[in-house]
Design a protein around this motif. Structure first.
Motif, mmCIF file in Angstrom:
data_model
loop_
_atom_site.group_PDB
_atom_site.id
_atom_site.type_symbol
_atom_site.label_atom_id
_atom_site.label_comp_id
_atom_site.label_asym_id
_atom_site.label_seq_id
_atom_site.Cartn_x
_atom_site.Cartn_y
_atom_site.Cartn_z
ATOM 1 N N TRP A 100 46.621 34.474 40.695
ATOM 2 C CA TRP A 100 45.311 34.186 40.109
ATOM 3 C C TRP A 100 44.323 35.271 40.520
ATOM 4 C CZ3 TRP A 100 46.834 31.160 36.659
ATOM 5 C CH2 TRP A 100 47.584 30.019 36.883
ATOM 6 N N GLY A 101 43.373 35.543 39.649
ATOM 7 C CA GLY A 101 42.424 36.630 39.882
ATOM 8 C C GLY A 101 42.881 37.950 39.297
ATOM 9 N N MET A 102 44.005 37.935 38.594
ATOM 10 C CA MET A 102 44.608 39.160 38.075
ATOM 11 C C MET A 102 43.669 39.919 37.127
ATOM 12 S SD MET A 102 47.433 40.781 38.476
ATOM 13 C CE MET A 102 48.408 42.096 37.747
ATOM 14 N N PHE A 103 42.797 39.203 36.436
ATOM 15 C CA PHE A 103 41.913 39.850 35.464
ATOM 16 C C PHE A 103 40.527 40.136 36.051
ATOM 17 C CE2 PHE A 103 45.261 37.789 33.167
ATOM 18 C CZ PHE A 103 45.611 38.723 32.212
ATOM 19 N N GLY A 104 40.416 39.958 37.355
ATOM 20 C CA GLY A 104 39.152 40.222 38.012
ATOM 21 C C GLY A 104 38.196 39.056 37.965
ATOM 22 N N GLU A 105 38.727 37.866 37.611
ATOM 23 C CA GLU A 105 37.852 36.698 37.503
ATOM 24 C C GLU A 105 37.588 36.070 38.867
ATOM 25 O OE1 GLU A 105 41.963 34.661 37.014
ATOM 26 O OE2 GLU A 105 41.051 36.623 36.609
ATOM 27 N N ASN A 106 36.382 35.567 39.027
ATOM 28 C CA ASN A 106 36.035 34.808 40.230
ATOM 29 C C ASN A 106 36.585 33.391 40.170
ATOM 30 O OD1 ASN A 106 33.201 36.579 39.694
ATOM 31 N ND2 ASN A 106 34.079 36.695 41.747
ATOM 32 N N LEU A 107 36.569 32.805 38.975
ATOM 33 C CA LEU A 107 37.047 31.439 38.790
ATOM 34 C C LEU A 107 38.126 31.416 37.714
ATOM 35 C CD1 LEU A 107 33.632 29.494 38.772
ATOM 36 C CD2 LEU A 107 35.244 29.726 40.678
ATOM 37 N N THR A 108 39.318 30.963 38.085
ATOM 38 C CA THR A 108 40.380 30.725 37.111
ATOM 39 C C THR A 108 40.283 29.257 36.706
ATOM 40 O OG1 THR A 108 41.739 32.274 38.380
ATOM 41 C CG2 THR A 108 42.828 31.030 36.617
ATOM 42 N N VAL A 109 40.188 29.005 35.385
ATOM 43 C CA VAL A 109 39.854 27.671 34.890
ATOM 44 C C VAL A 109 40.946 27.168 33.956
ATOM 45 C CG1 VAL A 109 38.074 26.280 33.771
ATOM 46 C CG2 VAL A 109 37.427 28.373 34.983
ATOM 47 N N SER A 110 41.389 25.933 34.136
ATOM 48 C CA SER A 110 42.381 25.343 33.241
ATOM 49 C C SER A 110 41.710 24.900 31.946
ATOM 50 C CB SER A 110 43.065 24.147 33.908
ATOM 51 O OG SER A 110 42.163 23.061 34.033
ATOM 52 N N ASN A 111 42.433 25.076 30.828
ATOM 53 C CA ASN A 111 41.985 24.603 29.510
ATOM 54 C C ASN A 111 40.638 25.174 29.077
ATOM 55 O OD1 ASN A 111 44.275 22.871 29.183
ATOM 56 N ND2 ASN A 111 43.321 21.444 30.609
#
Length: 211
Positions: free
Chosen positions: A81-92
């Motif tokens: 998780w965080g692979m795209f540089g996101e701070n929050l990985t969110v389901s759906n």
């Protein structure tokens, strides 16, 4: 929609065009809650503040549901998780159903959807393939930046709860298509220009395409 991962980065130096560049795209999950501040996430690296951080890009969200697609395209990478540089990985998290200007409660924070992520060379460096920039644009699901209306902590397991849906707006997916379309949809342009969840500079840039 539920928070699957909180991700932070330490400064990482990469080489681009024979020059050293510091980036915060190399994010990894943390077990601790993270604090969403007005202009950035506490303890997260934000180096290039011309394009990252600030009131309208304080935090970046990306959907867990898109990971399978990209894993199949890049099976040899080390995934987390965080692979795209996101701070929050969110389901759906579905960009085709989430409107620019929507307001959500996440943990202790109150946030507003602002704009899609526009990929740059740093994503290409991380994936060892600059062709991912066009592929990312063509795929059409870029995640979203948010504005922090009320600062607060967010932890894994917290839900994004809709507090107010934007009226006469456009979805993040529509906004993303609009940014890159050669022929701009005039109705979507008007909706974007009139939406104060977008920064004034971006609205002024889009206004140039009105006929």
């Amino acid at each position: 929609m539920k928070i699957i991962a909180n991700n932070l980065a330490k400064p990482t130096t990469i080489i681009w065009n024979k020059k050293e560049v510091v980036t915060g795209i190399y994010k990894t999950p943390t077990a601790s809650p993270i604090f969403l501040g007005k202009t950035d996430v506490d303890n997260d690296e934000v180096t290039d503040r011309k394009y990252h951080g600030g009131l309208f890009k304080a935090c970046y969200l990306f959907s867990e549901k898109h990971y399978d697609y990209w894993k199949k395209r890049y099976p040899d990478l080390e995934w987390n998780w965080g692979m795209f540089g996101e701070n929050l990985t969110v389901s759906n998290f579905d960009e085709s159903e989430i409107y620019v200007g929507n307001i959500y409660k996440i943990g202790d924070a109150l946030v507003q959807i602002t704009q899609p992520r526009e990929p740059c060379f740093k994503l290409g460096v991380k994936f060892n393939d600059q062709n991912i920039l066009k592929a990312f644009i063509d795929y059409g699901f870029p995640g979203s930046y948010i504005r922090i209306l009320k600062e607060g902590f967010v932890k894994v397991g917290d839900h994004m709860v809709l507090q107010e849906e934007a009226k006469n707006s456009l979805t993040i997916a529509q906004m993303y298509q609009l940014l890159y379309a050669k022929e701009k949809d005039q109705d979507l342009l008007k909706r974007a220009i009139e939406n104060d969840a977008l920064p004034e500079k971006k609205r002024n840039k889009l206004a140039a395409y009105l006929k």
